[in-house]
Design a protein around this motif. Structure first.
Motif, mmCIF file in Angstrom:
data_model
loop_
_atom_site.group_PDB
_atom_site.id
_atom_site.type_symbol
_atom_site.label_atom_id
_atom_site.label_comp_id
_atom_site.label_asym_id
_atom_site.label_seq_id
_atom_site.Cartn_x
_atom_site.Cartn_y
_atom_site.Cartn_z
ATOM 1 N N GLU A 135 6.076 7.564 -7.440
ATOM 2 C CA GLU A 135 5.592 8.182 -8.663
ATOM 3 C C GLU A 135 6.011 7.320 -9.856
ATOM 4 O O GLU A 135 7.090 6.754 -9.884
ATOM 5 N N LYS B 94 2.307 1.815 -3.476
ATOM 6 C CA LYS B 94 1.299 2.305 -4.416
ATOM 7 C C LYS B 94 1.036 3.789 -4.224
ATOM 8 O O LYS B 94 0.854 4.538 -5.190
ATOM 9 N N GLN B 95 1.077 4.230 -2.979
ATOM 10 C CA GLN B 95 0.785 5.631 -2.685
ATOM 11 C C GLN B 95 2.022 6.519 -2.768
ATOM 12 O O GLN B 95 1.940 7.682 -3.171
ATOM 13 N N GLY B 96 3.173 5.972 -2.416
ATOM 14 C CA GLY B 96 4.368 6.811 -2.270
ATOM 15 C C GLY B 96 5.258 6.909 -3.489
ATOM 16 O O GLY B 96 6.068 7.843 -3.595
ATOM 17 N N THR C 148 5.888 5.086 6.536
ATOM 18 C CA THR C 148 4.809 5.735 5.792
ATOM 19 C C THR C 148 5.067 5.644 4.290
ATOM 20 O O THR C 148 6.173 5.314 3.838
ATOM 21 N N ALA C 149 4.026 5.969 3.524
ATOM 22 C CA ALA C 149 4.158 5.946 2.068
ATOM 23 C C ALA C 149 5.196 6.952 1.592
ATOM 24 O O ALA C 149 6.013 6.663 0.710
ATOM 25 N N ALA D 83 0.831 -1.210 0.000
ATOM 26 C CA ALA D 83 0.000 0.000 0.000
ATOM 27 C C ALA D 83 0.861 1.253 0.000
ATOM 28 O O ALA D 83 0.565 2.244 -0.704
ATOM 29 N N CYS D 84 1.940 1.240 0.780
ATOM 30 C CA CYS D 84 2.839 2.403 0.823
ATOM 31 C C CYS D 84 3.528 2.630 -0.521
ATOM 32 O O CYS D 84 3.710 3.771 -0.952
#
Length: 413
Positions: free
Chosen positions: A31, A27-29, A115-116, A24-25
């Motif tokens: 680019e 995918k979000q973090g 964190t992401a 998940a991190c």
């Protein structure tokens, strides 16, 4: 990160919860696009690395079949230069730091600070640092290979402690880079005469250095025959023109010195030589021929220097010396080099070379040396006199025998 192909990330994590959080991190973090591969044991990790080219490995050190630094060492051994980021628990942070010291790019600790944004930055920085490290490693490897090549090349230059009858020789080469495209040689002949060669391959670096070695090898083979100098250059030229196909060329001057017969023959491929007389006058030795390697149809002739005599000095140098400059506006020039040689002509060859190279260095100022510098000095001993013809001894005449007998004293009784 590359815009043309997505990076490949291998996530090595045996905890399903930690794996889902890391996915998940990412995918979000992160680019841009990426491909994610997963493994939960060391065995599966090694299998994935054998089958895929991976850019980044997020590695949990404590796996069901491997623990601690041993996990890192085994993965690193088959990672093919991938950036490795250690993902550790709070209790394993010391081990993670040890892994970074051993070659991992970074580490990140599981928990609330995972964190992401942190994971995205960590992956990006790991990729950049790893790319720099790979480039630096490759450059070190290339430099080591070039150093070895340079050592081999230096062995091919003639030894300056070699003595030749009736002449004193000195030669020196100062490359602009690690490998040199300049060439000089002294090749003794079976009759006591001497071949002197200087050459300059266009450019400098490993390519010209390799061409210099080929030129030297060809000349050395042909120099042992009875072939005229012009024909030697004809054969070398055909060889180089075929191999180089006009990508590189060689200016070259070859001279055959025979002081005992007061003979100097030479051939030139776009490279002049200079004969400095004891009174300081200079005779230029040159031809209209092009450098070697440009066209295979070029025809080189053997030329003769008239009135070669004891005390003459043969001076040869490459344009790395005459084109010394600090501003690309004013150059030292051939005449500037010759004037220095004439001033120092009564010194030893090594002293003359010291003066010439110092002159080029001074003229160059603080600017970087742009080209290889090579010079050769051959001094014919001034006190050499051809051996006079002496007739063979004649047997004594009868009168001489009688006179010698009359001088004998009779023994006393």
């Amino acid at each position: 990160m590359s815009e043309t192909a997505p990076i490949v990330i291998l996530l090595v994590e045996d905890s399903p919860t930690a794996r889902i959080h890391a996915q998940a991190c990412l995918k979000q973090g992160l680019e841009g696009e990426y491909t994610l591969l997963n493994a939960d044991t060391l065995a599966k990790t090694l299998k994935v690395l054998a089958e895929h080219e991976v850019n980044v490995i997020l590695l949990d050190l404590n796996l069901p079949d491997s623990l601690g630094l041993d996990t890192f060492q085994q993965v690193r051994g088959v990672s093919s230069g991938a950036a490795i980021v250690i993902v550790s628990g709070e209790s394993d942070e010391r081990v993670a730091v040890s892994a970074v010291r051993a070659g991992a790019q970074d580490y990140i600790v599981k928990g609330p600070h995972f964190t992401a944004a942190l994971l995205g930055r960590t992956v990006q920085f790991a990729l950049e640092r790893n790319a720099r490290a790979l480039i630096e490693s490759e450059l070190r490897s290339i430099r080591q290979e070039l150093t070895i090549a340079d050592a081999i090349q230096q062995m091919l230059y003639p030894k300056m402690d070699t003595q030749f009858p009736e002449v004193a020789v000195a030669g020196r080469c100062l490359p602009a880079t690690l490998n040199c495209g300049d060439y000089f040689d002294f090749i003794p002949q079976s009759d006591g005469s001497l071949l002197v060669v200087i050459g300059d391959v266009s450019g400098h670096g490993i390519g010209p250095a390799m061409m210099m070695i080929e030129t030297r090898a060809a000349l050395r083979v042909l120099a042992g025959s009875e072939i005229e100098l012009g024909e030697i250059l004809n054969r070398v030229n055909r060889l180089l023109a075929r191999d180089m196909q006009q990508r590189l060329f060689v200016t070259l001057f070859i001279a055959h010195l025979d002081p005992s017969r007061r003979q100097l023959r030479y051939a030139s491929a776009g490279h002049p030589g200079y004969l400095v007389r004891p009174d300081g006058s200079v005779v230029t030795l040159e031809s209209d021929n092009h450098p070697l390697g440009i066209t295979s149809s070029e025809h080189y002739e053997t030329l003769h220097s008239e009135d070669y005599r004891p005390g003459d000095l043969l001076a040869l140098f490459t344009d790395g010396i005459s084109e010394a400059t600090c501003d690309h506006m004013a150059f030292l020039g051939d005449q500037g080099v010759l004037d220095e040689i004439v001033r120092q002509r009564k010194l030893s060859g090594e002293k003359i070379l010291d003066a010439v190279f110092a002159l080029a260095e001074d003229f160059n100022g603080s600017a970087l040396q742009q080209d290889d510098r090579t010079a050769v000095i051959v001094q014919t001993h001034a006190n050499h006199v051809p051996a006079p013809h002496r007739p063979p001894p004649q047997p004594p005449t009868i009168q001489q025998e009688d006179a010698s007998l009359s001088d004998d004293h009779s023994p006393t009784v």
